[in-house]
Scaffold this active site. Sequence first.
Site, mmCIF file in Angstrom:
data_model
loop_
_atom_site.group_PDB
_atom_site.id
_atom_site.type_symbol
_atom_site.label_atom_id
_atom_site.label_comp_id
_atom_site.label_asym_id
_atom_site.label_seq_id
_atom_site.Cartn_x
_atom_site.Cartn_y
_atom_site.Cartn_z
ATOM 1 C CD GLU A 32 32.708 55.749 47.339
ATOM 2 O OE1 GLU A 32 33.673 56.217 46.727
ATOM 3 O OE2 GLU A 32 32.533 54.518 47.472
ATOM 4 C CE LYS A 49 31.937 52.295 44.758
ATOM 5 N NZ LYS A 49 32.943 52.739 45.621
ATOM 6 C CG ASN A 73 50.592 40.955 41.646
ATOM 7 O OD1 ASN A 73 50.299 41.810 40.821
ATOM 8 N ND2 ASN A 73 50.257 41.052 42.920
ATOM 9 N N GLY A 74 52.926 42.236 39.495
ATOM 10 C CA GLY A 74 53.780 43.413 39.671
ATOM 11 C C GLY A 74 54.345 43.860 38.342
ATOM 12 C CD GLU A 78 34.129 51.737 41.551
ATOM 13 O OE1 GLU A 78 33.761 52.023 42.697
ATOM 14 O OE2 GLU A 78 35.258 51.315 41.302
ATOM 15 C CE LYS A 112 38.009 45.014 46.992
ATOM 16 N NZ LYS A 112 37.021 46.100 47.023
ATOM 17 C CD1 TRP A 121 43.100 44.676 35.932
ATOM 18 C CD2 TRP A 121 45.123 45.622 35.893
ATOM 19 N NE1 TRP A 121 42.931 46.006 35.641
ATOM 20 C CE2 TRP A 121 44.155 46.615 35.612
ATOM 21 C CE3 TRP A 121 46.462 45.989 35.924
ATOM 22 C CZ2 TRP A 121 44.484 47.944 35.361
ATOM 23 C CZ3 TRP A 121 46.797 47.324 35.670
ATOM 24 C CH2 TRP A 121 45.816 48.282 35.401
ATOM 25 C CG HIS A 154 31.744 79.402 42.127
ATOM 26 N ND1 HIS A 154 31.958 80.759 42.189
ATOM 27 C CD2 HIS A 154 31.202 79.054 43.329
ATOM 28 C CE1 HIS A 154 31.594 81.196 43.382
ATOM 29 N NE2 HIS A 154 31.136 80.186 44.092
ATOM 30 N NE ARG A 190 45.340 39.842 44.371
ATOM 31 C CZ ARG A 190 45.698 40.524 45.447
ATOM 32 N NH1 ARG A 190 44.982 40.460 46.538
ATOM 33 N NH2 ARG A 190 46.777 41.265 45.438
ATOM 34 C CB CYS A 201 48.248 39.647 39.032
ATOM 35 S SG CYS A 201 48.528 40.374 37.429
#
Length: 619
Positions: free
Chosen positions: A488, A492, A105-106, A495, A614, A78, A511, A30, A2
């Site tokens: 990583e 990438k 936001n929250g 996502e 983000k 979001w 294994h 965001r 948000c």
Amino acid sequence: MCGIVGYVGPSVDETALDVVMEGLARLEYRGYDSAGVALIDGDGIAIRKRSGKLANLRSEIGAHPLHPSTTAIGHTRWATHGGPTDNNAHPHVGGRDRKLALIHNGIIENFHRLKTSLVDLGHTFLSETDTEVAAHLVATAYESTGDLTEAMRAAVAQLEGAFTLLAIHADQPGVVVGARRNSPLVVGLGEGANYLGSDVAAFIGHTREAMELGQDEIVTITPDSVSVIRFDGTPTDGKRYHVDWDAAAAEKGGYSSFMAKEIDEQPHAIGDTLLGRTDDAGRLVLDELRISEESLRQVDKIVIVACGTAWYSGLTAKYAIEHWTRIPCEVELAHEFRYRDPVVNQRTLVISVSQSGETMDTLMAVKHARELGALTISVCNTHGATIPRESDAVLYTHAGPEIAVASTKAFVAQITACYLLGLYLAQVRGAATSETVASIMAELGAIPPKVQTVLDRMDRVREIARFMADSRAVLFLGRHVGYPIALEGALKLKEIAYIHAEGFAAGELKHGPIALIEPGQPVFVVVPGPDTPHDLHSKVVSNIQEIRARGARTLVIAEDGDEAVVPFADEIIRVPAAPTLLMPLITIVPLQVFALELATAKGLDVDQPRNLAKSVTVE
Ligand code: F6R
């Protein structure tokens, strides 16, 4: 998670809407489930909001224009409570007279109980959000106080959870009131105009003068004043600072995406994070840390807490930190650390790593560590963010604003900063001589041009990515510091390209994961340099042979001059040589470029991947 913008300006004109829309465009990373604005015009509160990206809101405003105003708020969402619909989009209105608009936001954790009481009192709700509760509470308090700041104070006293709230009231034009608890809010200080934003990007096009707010504070802005009080009503002052980057840094600057630009900025992100860290005698100085050398000498355990890509930076740094300091170093997901019973005490150093400095899971881990008595240092890319404020000390990375949701330049800057911390600890505790520190600093200083060399060689990686655009699964293998890079690289690809991707420790292959290998399965292998201790190079070359024998298509990242990999590689991606511990800063680059190019070939929005945001400011 948000984005929030607020603006008050000097005269009634088109500016308020333009400023808020510009701020929303810069904050869209965001959250992009919906967007909305509210402003005060002659008739009261006017609202436009739409689900989906900001472009939908633009069309809505085009179809239903707004009157000029001095006072406006805007939100990009979001979704948490309630799906990404028009009704659930912010702003929400409050009060029987519907004169108040509020954005949030929250998460308001006690919203259900509050909503039930408000419904009993006759309030009607138009959305499924927790936010609308806050709108009604502030509006109701306004009816008795007649003052928006006091109304906000009365409302926040009833809220539990994490929130940033901004509100405007039709009876108080020229005023925006904001409140924050465990969620970000900064003030932009203009001339004859003032701004509020989730981060400085919201107003960077208008002013670079900003003010940090503390926890549990309420700010009231008018065109020519900014006043701050605590939730208990006592006046306080925000901390003013100058933003050291400008609007151009938050623009694409000719690139097709922010991610492409940020990948290219990595030599600078590393170089700038290293800048000014040594004195004339070549000793490492971390002035901004402001933790006594004595306290650092007492440390007998290090715990790095972080999430996502930042966690992988910690996993990478662990190898160097333990090697240089000889202090045991654990790396833990912040949300796991917070809710178990970690062994942490006054001699533990907890290093949090966060680009945004607002990740709720990491913030909660830091608070928990402090409660347990640990010394806390934040490695952060965002000036004045909540996590550094809640820590004993901060070491800033200097990657500049990272706008693309998928983190790239912040990752390499985080590794660099953690290396600086590790080296500093080693220096302070006498675990490394000044010659050793100086020589590692020189090696680090040589990394940015090597990263540039990799960037200059990426044509073939782009070709491979385009060729692989319809892949269903890609595997990544690495060993030692190459292992977190494999993780990583896989993240990438997941996502931004929505391809199933997994990273494995190459030694773990036999294994279990080797069962995944079938003819044609693409596998990236991050190969340690031939000089890596314990003959790890040959061990990884054997791993490549094992998977190739089972039909894998091997895409090998290897140092210049490493001929041992040639017979077993379907593709070789060459990178310049560097000391083993510093190689991750180089080997991650082809994997970032690969993910970017493949996602682009699939026609995806690489800067705003689905379901993500983000800055994850909710638990
Ligand atoms: C992945 C990514 C996320 C973040 C994570 C932590 O590309 O960006 O995994 O790394 O959400 O964010 P910060 O660093 O802001 O705490």
